[in-house]
Design a protein around this motif. Structure first.
Motif, PDB file in Angstrom:
ATOM      1  N   LYS A   1       0.867  -1.053   0.416  1.00 12.03           N
ATOM      2  CA  LYS A   1       0.041  -0.214  -0.052  1.00 12.03           C
ATOM      3  C   LYS A   1       0.866   1.528  -0.477  1.00 12.03           C
ATOM      4  CE  LYS A   1      -4.304   1.898   2.956  1.00 12.03           C
ATOM      5  NZ  LYS A   1      -4.915   1.566   3.063  1.00 12.03           N
ATOM      6  N   SER A   2      -0.103   2.099  -0.166  1.00 11.16           N
ATOM      7  CA  SER A   2       1.339   3.640  -0.535  1.00 11.16           C
ATOM      8  C   SER A   2       1.028   4.822   0.910  1.00 11.16           C
ATOM      9  CB  SER A   2       0.692   4.865  -2.042  1.00 11.16           C
ATOM     10  OG  SER A   2       0.857   6.117  -1.963  1.00 11.16           O
ATOM     11  N   VAL A   3       2.322   5.050   1.231  1.00  9.59           N
ATOM     12  CA  VAL A   3       1.845   5.110   2.358  1.00  9.59           C
ATOM     13  C   VAL A   3       0.892   6.725   2.046  1.00  9.59           C
ATOM     14  CG1 VAL A   3       3.964   4.338   3.141  1.00  9.59           C
ATOM     15  CG2 VAL A   3       3.980   6.971   2.020  1.00  9.59           C
ATOM     16  N   THR A   4       0.774   7.371   0.948  1.00  3.63           N
ATOM     17  CA  THR A   4       0.156   8.953   1.149  1.00  3.63           C
ATOM     18  C   THR A   4      -1.555   8.092   1.181  1.00  3.63           C
ATOM     19  OG1 THR A   4      -0.034   8.008  -1.398  1.00  3.63           O
ATOM     20  CG2 THR A   4       1.242   9.062  -1.106  1.00  3.63           C
ATOM     21  N   GLN A   5      -1.678   7.106   1.202  1.00  3.33           N
ATOM     22  CA  GLN A   5      -3.061   6.420   1.332  1.00  3.33           C
ATOM     23  C   GLN A   5      -3.411   6.007   2.531  1.00  3.33           C
ATOM     24  OE1 GLN A   5      -3.556   2.649  -1.592  1.00  3.33           O
ATOM     25  NE2 GLN A   5      -3.756   4.408  -3.032  1.00  3.33           N
ATOM     26  N   CYS A   6      -2.118   5.934   3.604  1.00 12.06           N
ATOM     27  CA  CYS A   6      -2.206   5.327   5.242  1.00 12.06           C
ATOM     28  C   CYS A   6      -3.683   6.710   6.295  1.00 12.06           C
ATOM     29  CB  CYS A   6      -1.375   4.840   5.260  1.00 12.06           C
ATOM     30  SG  CYS A   6      -0.922   3.181   4.631  1.00 12.06           S
ATOM     31  N   SER A   7      -3.598   6.022   6.845  1.00 14.46           N
ATOM     32  CA  SER A   7      -3.947   7.317   8.040  1.00 14.46           C
ATOM     33  C   SER A   7      -3.377   8.018   8.805  1.00 14.46           C
ATOM     34  CB  SER A   7      -5.128   6.582   9.162  1.00 14.46           C
ATOM     35  OG  SER A   7      -4.545   5.996   9.765  1.00 14.46           O
ATOM     36  N   GLY A   8      -3.024   9.126   9.117  1.00 15.37           N
ATOM     37  CA  GLY A   8      -2.363   9.587  10.453  1.00 15.37           C
ATOM     38  C   GLY A   8      -1.941   8.694  10.665  1.00 15.37           C
ATOM     39  N   GLY A   9      -2.273   8.069  12.095  1.00 12.72           N
ATOM     40  CA  GLY A   9      -1.991   6.703  13.352  1.00 12.72           C
ATOM     41  C   GLY A   9      -1.275   5.490  12.544  1.00 12.72           C
ATOM     42  N   GLU A  10      -1.768   5.332  11.013  1.00 11.92           N
ATOM     43  CA  GLU A  10      -0.963   3.977  10.785  1.00 11.92           C
ATOM     44  C   GLU A  10       0.704   5.161  10.262  1.00 11.92           C
ATOM     45  OE1 GLU A  10      -5.113   2.106   8.437  1.00 11.92           O
ATOM     46  OE2 GLU A  10      -3.762   3.707   7.880  1.00 11.92           O
ATOM     47  N   ARG A  11       0.620   6.067   9.507  1.00 12.34           N
ATOM     48  CA  ARG A  11       1.594   6.464   9.791  1.00 12.34           C
ATOM     49  C   ARG A  11       3.181   6.602  10.273  1.00 12.34           C
ATOM     50  NH1 ARG A  11       0.731  11.826   5.292  1.00 12.34           N
ATOM     51  NH2 ARG A  11      -1.707  10.602   3.998  1.00 12.34           N
ATOM     52  N   GLN A  12       2.147   7.118  11.372  1.00 10.29           N
ATOM     53  CA  GLN A  12       3.042   6.712  12.293  1.00 10.29           C
ATOM     54  C   GLN A  12       3.249   5.679  12.922  1.00 10.29           C
ATOM     55  OE1 GLN A  12       3.657   9.047  15.304  1.00 10.29           O
ATOM     56  NE2 GLN A  12       4.789   8.160  16.493  1.00 10.29           N
ATOM     57  N   ARG A  13       2.656   4.867  13.105  1.00 10.63           N
ATOM     58  CA  ARG A  13       3.743   3.501  13.398  1.00 10.63           C
ATOM     59  C   ARG A  13       5.022   3.059  11.982  1.00 10.63           C
ATOM     60  NH1 ARG A  13      -2.078   0.469  14.090  1.00 10.63           N
ATOM     61  NH2 ARG A  13      -3.089   2.646  14.444  1.00 10.63           N
ATOM     62  N   ILE A  14       4.220   3.626  10.787  1.00 11.32           N
ATOM     63  CA  ILE A  14       5.002   3.096  10.047  1.00 11.32           C
ATOM     64  C   ILE A  14       6.595   3.386  10.020  1.00 11.32           C
ATOM     65  CG2 ILE A  14       5.845   3.521   7.024  1.00 11.32           C
ATOM     66  CD1 ILE A  14       2.553   3.410   6.649  1.00 11.32           C
ATOM     67  N   ALA A  15       6.237   4.989  10.334  1.00 12.78           N
ATOM     68  CA  ALA A  15       7.439   5.699  11.287  1.00 12.78           C
ATOM     69  C   ALA A  15       8.268   4.555  11.945  1.00 12.78           C
ATOM     70  CB  ALA A  15       6.909   7.428  11.263  1.00 12.78           C
ATOM     71  N   LEU A  16       7.805   4.374  13.145  1.00 15.95           N
ATOM     72  CA  LEU A  16       8.127   3.367  14.319  1.00 15.95           C
ATOM     73  C   LEU A  16       8.649   2.226  13.619  1.00 15.95           C
ATOM     74  CD1 LEU A  16       8.245   4.154  17.399  1.00 15.95           C
ATOM     75  CD2 LEU A  16       6.211   3.331  17.914  1.00 15.95           C
ATOM     76  N   ALA A  17       7.910   1.810  12.776  1.00 17.46           N
ATOM     77  CA  ALA A  17       8.289   0.302  12.488  1.00 17.46           C
ATOM     78  C   ALA A  17       9.502   0.757  11.628  1.00 17.46           C
ATOM     79  CB  ALA A  17       7.648  -0.134  11.354  1.00 17.46           C
ATOM     80  N   ARG A  18      10.097   1.905  11.201  1.00 12.69           N
ATOM     81  CA  ARG A  18      11.015   2.026   9.825  1.00 12.69           C
ATOM     82  C   ARG A  18      12.137   2.258  11.060  1.00 12.69           C
ATOM     83  NH1 ARG A  18      11.107   7.005   6.143  1.00 12.69           N
ATOM     84  NH2 ARG A  18      11.232   8.222   7.732  1.00 12.69           N
ATOM     85  N   ALA A  19      11.349   3.075  12.074  1.00 15.76           N
ATOM     86  CA  ALA A  19      12.994   3.413  13.040  1.00 15.76           C
ATOM     87  C   ALA A  19      13.048   2.267  13.882  1.00 15.76           C
ATOM     88  CB  ALA A  19      12.576   4.132  13.986  1.00 15.76           C
ATOM     89  N   LEU A  20      12.462   1.309  14.217  1.00 16.92           N
ATOM     90  CA  LEU A  20      12.979   0.036  14.758  1.00 16.92           C
ATOM     91  C   LEU A  20      13.465  -0.767  13.791  1.00 16.92           C
ATOM     92  CD1 LEU A  20       9.859  -0.827  16.714  1.00 16.92           C
ATOM     93  CD2 LEU A  20      12.050  -0.136  18.338  1.00 16.92           C
ATOM     94  N   ALA A  21      13.480  -0.659  12.675  1.00 13.53           N
ATOM     95  CA  ALA A  21      14.207  -1.682  11.585  1.00 13.53           C
ATOM     96  C   ALA A  21      15.535  -1.078  11.487  1.00 13.53           C
ATOM     97  CB  ALA A  21      13.570  -1.155  10.158  1.00 13.53           C
ATOM     98  N   PHE A  22      15.661  -0.130  11.771  1.00 15.73           N
ATOM     99  CA  PHE A  22      17.311   0.365  11.962  1.00 15.73           C
ATOM    100  C   PHE A  22      17.870  -0.641  13.438  1.00 15.73           C
ATOM    101  CE2 PHE A  22      16.212   3.720   9.671  1.00 15.73           C
ATOM    102  CZ  PHE A  22      17.392   4.475   8.817  1.00 15.73           C
ATOM    103  N   ASP A  23      17.102  -1.275  13.979  1.00  9.29           N
ATOM    104  CA  ASP A  23      17.817  -1.622  15.272  1.00  9.29           C
ATOM    105  C   ASP A  23      19.044  -0.775  15.681  1.00  9.29           C
ATOM    106  OD1 ASP A  23      17.690  -3.302  17.394  1.00  9.29           O
ATOM    107  OD2 ASP A  23      19.035  -4.205  15.771  1.00  9.29           O
ATOM    108  N   PRO A  24      17.908   0.263  16.599  1.00  7.73           N
ATOM    109  CA  PRO A  24      18.576   1.351  17.126  1.00  7.73           C
ATOM    110  C   PRO A  24      19.010   0.864  18.287  1.00  7.73           C
ATOM    111  CG  PRO A  24      16.864   2.369  16.969  1.00  7.73           C
ATOM    112  CD  PRO A  24      17.209   1.231  15.988  1.00  7.73           C
ATOM    113  N   GLN A  25      19.487   1.164  19.392  1.00  2.83           N
ATOM    114  CA  GLN A  25      20.032   1.256  21.050  1.00  2.83           C
ATOM    115  C   GLN A  25      19.249   2.701  22.203  1.00  2.83           C
ATOM    116  OE1 GLN A  25      23.929   0.761  23.118  1.00  2.83           O
ATOM    117  NE2 GLN A  25      24.467  -0.030  20.844  1.00  2.83           N
ATOM    118  N   ILE A  26      19.148   3.499  20.829  1.00  4.95           N
ATOM    119  CA  ILE A  26      17.998   4.848  21.538  1.00  4.95           C
ATOM    120  C   ILE A  26      17.088   4.883  20.323  1.00  4.95           C
ATOM    121  CG2 ILE A  26      17.741   6.531  22.842  1.00  4.95           C
ATOM    122  CD1 ILE A  26      20.954   5.931  24.026  1.00  4.95           C
TER     123      ILE A  26
END
Ligand code: ATP
Length: 358
Positions: A135-160
């Motif tokens: 699905k295109s991110v432009t078709q996602c709701s505000g809450g979904e985009r928030q979760r996508i951004a978080l998933a993308r950040a977690l994919a880096f496997d950051p320490q913080i």
């Protein structure tokens, strides 16, 4: 709630100057691994400047930042084991949900099958339907985009993970839901979260500890409970929301006089070292009408306005020699028995007020 042990991220004397202006002034801070730590402050207090230094977008003018004991002042942003979730979320608009999430793994050359498995895992963790991969991110709701951004950040496997007001653009209900969700995700991932917001209320819901910033300095650090019950000064107390604030001076062993007036109120605080300060009384501990009749601290005024605040009603009471109206709150199903315009008693128990310095 995490156990507070060894410092994970340590700031010693962190200062940031822009010309002669000091935006962050001698900040000392220790953040523990796995902690949800929030920096709160009004606009211009230096939160963004702080976080920009922490992620490596800006260098401090002075001081030292250590991560697990290693100085990281000069480590460029892309070499730091940290990741930032911005207010704007900064998703790639032309990419799908899956492509956004796997971005960092693609750069690091992770194999396609492993990449997809990790994306699926993150989508599940963040409660995104797996069918959203294409699905295109432009078709996602505000809450979904928030979760996508978080998933993308977690994919880096950051320490913080650093968060720069990621919920501020969302409507009230979604924001409230995502605050709780973010707290759950924090618990599930066990990562260290450092969050900035201007809303102490938001910070209270999610954080293990909160640092309150004002004019580039940290004025108080503590758990939400400590900050709520023992605000260090008038600024912190008022930052928590609408409160009644009286400038007071010591009158007797356990009594205070309102500065410049004859009103005397009793407190339970130890006043042996106290001379002047502020007495803070939350609207919800104030009594009005019949229920104020037996209060040790009592004063008369005119009930001139009332507002429905969801489950509570706020009454505004005008008292002749006070500039600001007094605020009293009652539960909506236990309203004050009188009428607008009535002269009424308001009062509070000595143990329900908070005494703070200037
Ligand atoms: P807000 O909640 O409005 O984002 P903030 O707490 O994040 O505010 P900062 O953006 O850190 O505040 O700014 C702190 C102070 O530093 C402000 O007075 C701002 O004008 C100043 N400042 C920030 N960046 C710069 C810069 N590059 N040059 C000069 N002054 C700056």
């Amino acid at each position: 709630m995490v156990e507070l042990s060894e410092p994970f991220l340590e700031l010693n004397g962190i200062t940031k100057r822009f010309g002669n202006f000091v935006a962050v002034d001698d900040v000392n801070l220790e953040i523990t691994e796995g902690e949800f730590f929030t920096l709160v402050g009004p606009s211009g207090s230096g939160k963004t400047t702080m976080i920009r230094m922490l992620v490596g977008m800006d260098a401090p003018s002075d001081g030292e930042m250590r991560l697990q004991g290693r100085v990281m002042n000069d480590l460029p942003a892309n070499k730091r084991p940290t990741c930032m979730v911005f207010q704007s979320l900064a998703l790639f608009p032309h990419k799908s949900v899956g492509e956004n999430i796997e971005f960092s793994m693609k750069i690091t050359g992770k194999d396609k099958v492993k990449r997809r498995a990790r994306v699926d895992q993150l989508m599940e963790q963040l409660r995104l339907p797996l069918s959203y991969y294409e699905k295109s991110v432009t078709q996602c709701s505000g809450g979904e985009r928030q979760r996508i951004a978080l998933a993308r950040a977690l994919a880096f496997d950051p320490q913080i993970l650093f968060f720069d007001e990621p919920l501020s653009a969302l409507d009230f209900r979604l924001r409230k839901a995502l605050e709780k969700e973010l707290k759950d995700i924090h618990r599930e991932t066990g990562k260290t979260f450092v969050y900035i917001t201007h809303s102490l209320e938001e910070a209270m819901v999610m954080s293990d500890r909160i640092a309150i910033m004002r004019e580039g300095r940290i004025v108080q650090i503590g758990t939400p409970h400590e900050i709520y019950n023992n605000p260090k000064n008038k600024f912190v107390a008022q930052f928590m929301g609408e409160v009644n604030t009286l400038s007071v001076e010591k009158a007797g062993e356990n009594t205070l006089r309102v500065t410049g007036f004859d009103d005397i109120f009793t407190v339970t605080d130890d006043l042996s070292d106290f001379t002047t300060g502020f007495l803070i009384i939350r609207p919800e501990v104030m009594k009005i009408g019949r229920s104020a009749a037996d209060m040790k601290n009592k004063i008369k005024g005119i009930a001139f306005n009332d507002y429905a605040l969801g489950s509570r009603v706020q009454y505004q009471i005008r008292i002749e020699h006070f500039d600001e109206p007094w605020l009293v709150e009652r539960l909506q199903d236990e309203p004050y028995e009188g009428q607008r315009g009535d002269t009424v008693d308001i009062g509070w128990r000595p143990e329900d007020s908070i005494l703070v310095s200037n």
